[in-house]
Scaffold this motif. Structure first.
Motif, short mmCIF file in Angstrom:
data_model
loop_
_atom_site.label_atom_id
_atom_site.label_comp_id
_atom_site.label_asym_id
_atom_site.label_seq_id
_atom_site.Cartn_x
_atom_site.Cartn_y
_atom_site.Cartn_z
N ALA A 64 0.82 -1.22 0.00
CA ALA A 64 0.00 0.00 0.00
C ALA A 64 0.85 1.27 0.00
CB ALA A 64 -0.94 0.00 1.21
N THR A 65 1.92 1.31 0.81
CA THR A 65 2.72 2.53 0.87
C THR A 65 3.47 2.78 -0.43
OG1 THR A 65 2.80 2.58 3.27
CG2 THR A 65 4.62 3.66 2.11
N PRO A 66 4.22 1.78 -0.97
CA PRO A 66 4.86 2.03 -2.26
C PRO A 66 3.86 2.42 -3.36
CG PRO A 66 5.79 0.07 -1.25
CD PRO A 66 4.63 0.49 -0.40
N GLU A 69 2.50 6.10 -2.67
CA GLU A 69 3.54 7.11 -2.92
C GLU A 69 3.76 7.27 -4.43
OE1 GLU A 69 5.53 9.00 -0.81
OE2 GLU A 69 4.97 8.22 1.14
N TYR A 70 3.77 6.14 -5.14
CA TYR A 70 3.94 6.16 -6.60
C TYR A 70 2.79 6.93 -7.26
CZ TYR A 70 4.51 4.28 -11.37
OH TYR A 70 4.67 4.14 -12.72
N GLU A 73 3.24 10.57 -6.78
CA GLU A 73 4.35 11.14 -7.55
C GLU A 73 4.01 11.26 -9.03
OE1 GLU A 73 7.78 8.68 -6.89
OE2 GLU A 73 8.06 9.39 -4.84
N PRO A 85 7.47 19.29 2.70
CA PRO A 85 7.99 18.17 3.48
C PRO A 85 7.35 18.05 4.88
CG PRO A 85 9.78 19.26 2.33
CD PRO A 85 8.55 20.11 2.11
N ASP A 86 7.11 19.18 5.54
CA ASP A 86 6.51 19.11 6.88
C ASP A 86 5.11 18.51 6.84
OD1 ASP A 86 8.69 20.20 8.11
OD2 ASP A 86 7.88 22.22 8.27
N ARG A 88 3.87 16.60 4.49
CA ARG A 88 3.96 15.19 4.09
C ARG A 88 4.40 14.32 5.27
NH1 ARG A 88 5.36 17.31 -1.02
NH2 ARG A 88 7.57 17.37 -0.59
N ALA A 89 5.30 14.85 6.11
CA ALA A 89 5.73 14.07 7.28
C ALA A 89 4.56 13.82 8.23
CB ALA A 89 6.87 14.80 8.01
N ARG A 92 2.36 11.15 6.65
CA ARG A 92 2.99 9.81 6.79
C ARG A 92 3.00 9.33 8.23
NH1 ARG A 92 7.23 12.12 2.80
NH2 ARG A 92 6.61 11.23 0.79
N ARG A 93 3.14 10.25 9.18
CA ARG A 93 3.08 9.85 10.60
C ARG A 93 1.72 9.20 10.89
NH1 ARG A 93 1.03 11.54 15.53
NH2 ARG A 93 -0.04 13.37 14.67
N ASP A 96 1.27 5.80 9.21
CA ASP A 96 1.98 4.82 10.05
C ASP A 96 1.17 4.48 11.30
OD1 ASP A 96 4.34 4.31 8.72
OD2 ASP A 96 5.62 4.92 10.41
N TRP A 97 0.57 5.50 11.91
CA TRP A 97 -0.24 5.29 13.12
C TRP A 97 -1.30 4.22 12.85
CZ3 TRP A 97 -0.44 8.20 17.90
CH2 TRP A 97 -1.51 7.82 18.73
N TYR A 143 -8.30 9.79 20.12
CA TYR A 143 -7.23 10.54 19.45
C TYR A 143 -7.73 11.11 18.12
CZ TYR A 143 -2.65 11.75 17.54
OH TYR A 143 -1.58 12.41 16.99
N LEU B 61 9.66 15.02 14.13
CA LEU B 61 9.29 14.00 13.15
C LEU B 61 9.29 12.65 13.85
CD1 LEU B 61 11.70 15.16 10.30
CD2 LEU B 61 9.25 15.62 10.43
N SER B 62 8.22 11.88 13.64
CA SER B 62 8.08 10.59 14.33
C SER B 62 7.98 9.45 13.33
CB SER B 62 6.83 10.58 15.20
OG SER B 62 6.89 11.59 16.18
N PRO B 66 8.41 8.21 7.94
CA PRO B 66 8.26 9.67 7.78
C PRO B 66 9.59 10.41 7.90
CG PRO B 66 6.52 8.81 9.18
CD PRO B 66 7.48 7.68 8.95
N TYR B 70 11.37 12.41 4.78
CA TYR B 70 11.62 13.85 4.98
C TYR B 70 13.09 14.18 4.70
CZ TYR B 70 11.84 18.34 7.52
OH TYR B 70 12.03 19.65 7.87
N GLU B 73 13.74 14.22 1.07
CA GLU B 73 13.13 15.36 0.37
C GLU B 73 13.88 16.66 0.63
OE1 GLU B 73 9.06 15.58 1.63
OE2 GLU B 73 8.45 13.83 0.45
N ALA B 89 9.67 3.15 -6.00
CA ALA B 89 8.70 2.11 -5.62
C ALA B 89 9.43 0.82 -5.24
CB ALA B 89 7.72 1.86 -6.76
N ARG B 92 11.00 1.33 -1.83
CA ARG B 92 9.96 1.30 -0.77
C ARG B 92 9.40 -0.11 -0.59
NH1 ARG B 92 7.98 6.65 -3.33
NH2 ARG B 92 8.83 8.24 -1.92
#
Lengths: 222, 222
Positions: A64-66, A69-70, A73, A85-86, A88-89, A92-93, A96-97, A143, B61-62, B66, B70, B73, B89, B92
């Motif tokens: 799923a992630t690759p 992201e593809y 892009e 970048p901030d 996007r981070a 992505r955090r 991941d959660w 949360y 950043l966590s 991520p 970052y 990038e 890809a 990743r």
């Protein structure tokens, strides 16, 4: 036409289905049962896991992630990760959660125990795991509600892969009827907004043979 | 100076340490025991997990993915993900392979059972899990060897986050002496090349109190 190898109640496959639809890309679904370990599927993805996306030109993307992201892009509109970048981070955090923490603490305890175990012929649900899942989902909904009380969407002002990942997991848990929406109005309001997006609708039509979802599952006004 | 909250034998923290060093970025290490659930750490990362990278300007950043995305990038040289969507890809896909599949099938079964469980006061290792880890690592070393017989580095011509993720996990398993290098010469040759990189050296100096690594752990000519 692209082909997406998937499983209906796999939150990772669902993430890719929503992302493809948000990007307005056509695809056909191919249901794959990874535990059958078909040689032709293992040749596509030696990890033997869904989702796998196969393009017309033969390009194969696994995971799923690759894949997401593809897609972000190569198809710029709409952006699903954010512009800097901030941001996007932060997206992505949160992806991941849900993919690591929520998956381990909730999805596997509820959907894994109640649906996947039976599908794999591994017996009935472990009641301790199910109880843990019920307790854990409340912490996650707290949360999620806190985030949505402070932001328009989970990662900020814009709908993103964070919302998609979260909704993909929660929709699987909702299929087994285990999301206590009534106790978490902010989370419920956010989920109603995601549910009403055209990209999300096809997921609400999924049905597992012998395991119908509760009536509210496909109801936009639940 | 950046601060990296980490655990010495956490493969996700190790990935970030190597990536920071490859990008020639200075950082100080702060050892964090997430299970102590310190409020000041939970305020940085509500998931309560390492790694967490805090920049001078307060940016937090966590999570390994991520953070590494970052870094790639914002610091372009050297690129650690690749130059085009297809190669990214593939990087990743392999990062996922090690972070999800190898982690579940090997790292948690060996490092998790032998080191983390004791650290957390959760008793001794489960011998079934350890036996599964010993069997599984051989399948992964076979695949790693196959990749390295066909490519210069794991994802292609260039050293990438795929090599970093793989070496981060394998270095933790190597610390407990459970990598059968002698039976996998291609994998061993690749690991020797990673081990000799300046970015990797600091990991070889890590020592857990009461659990020294085997003699070959820090030996570049093992």
């Amino acid at each position: 036409m692209r082909s997406l190898y998937h499983l209906p109640l796999c939150p990772f496959s669902r993430r890719v289905r929503i992302a493809l639809a948000e990007k307005r890309l056509d695809f056909e679904l191919v249901e794959e049962r990874p535990w059958e370990r078909k040689p032709e599927f293992l040749a596509l993805n030696p990890a033997g896991e869904v989702p796998v996306l196969v393009h017309d030109d033969g390009t194969v993307l696994s995971g799923a992630t690759p894949i997401c992201e593809y897609l972000d892009e190569t198809v710029l509109d709409p952006p699903l990760l954010g512009h800097c970048p901030d941001s996007r981070a932060e997206v992505r955090r949160l992806v991941d959660w849900f993919d690591v923490k929520f998956n381990r603490e909730v999805t596997l305890c509820l959907v894994g125990e109640k649906v996947m175990k039976r599908m794999l012929g591994n017996g009935g649900p472990d009641s301790r795991a199910v109880r843990a899942g019920f307790a854990n989902i409340r912490i996650h909904l707290d949360y999620l509600g806190w985030l949505i009380d402070h932001r328009r969407w989970l990662a900020g002002d814009h709908f993103s892969l964070a919302d998609i990942a979260a909704a993909a997991h929660l929709s699987c848990v909702d299929y087994v009827g285990d999301v206590p929406w009534e106790d978490y109005p902010s989370a419920k309001d956010w989920y109603a907004r995601v549910k009403s997006r055209p990209s999300f609708r096809p997921l609400l039509a999924d049905r597992l043979v012998g395991s119908p979802p509760p009536a509210h599952y496909a109801d936009l006004d639940f």
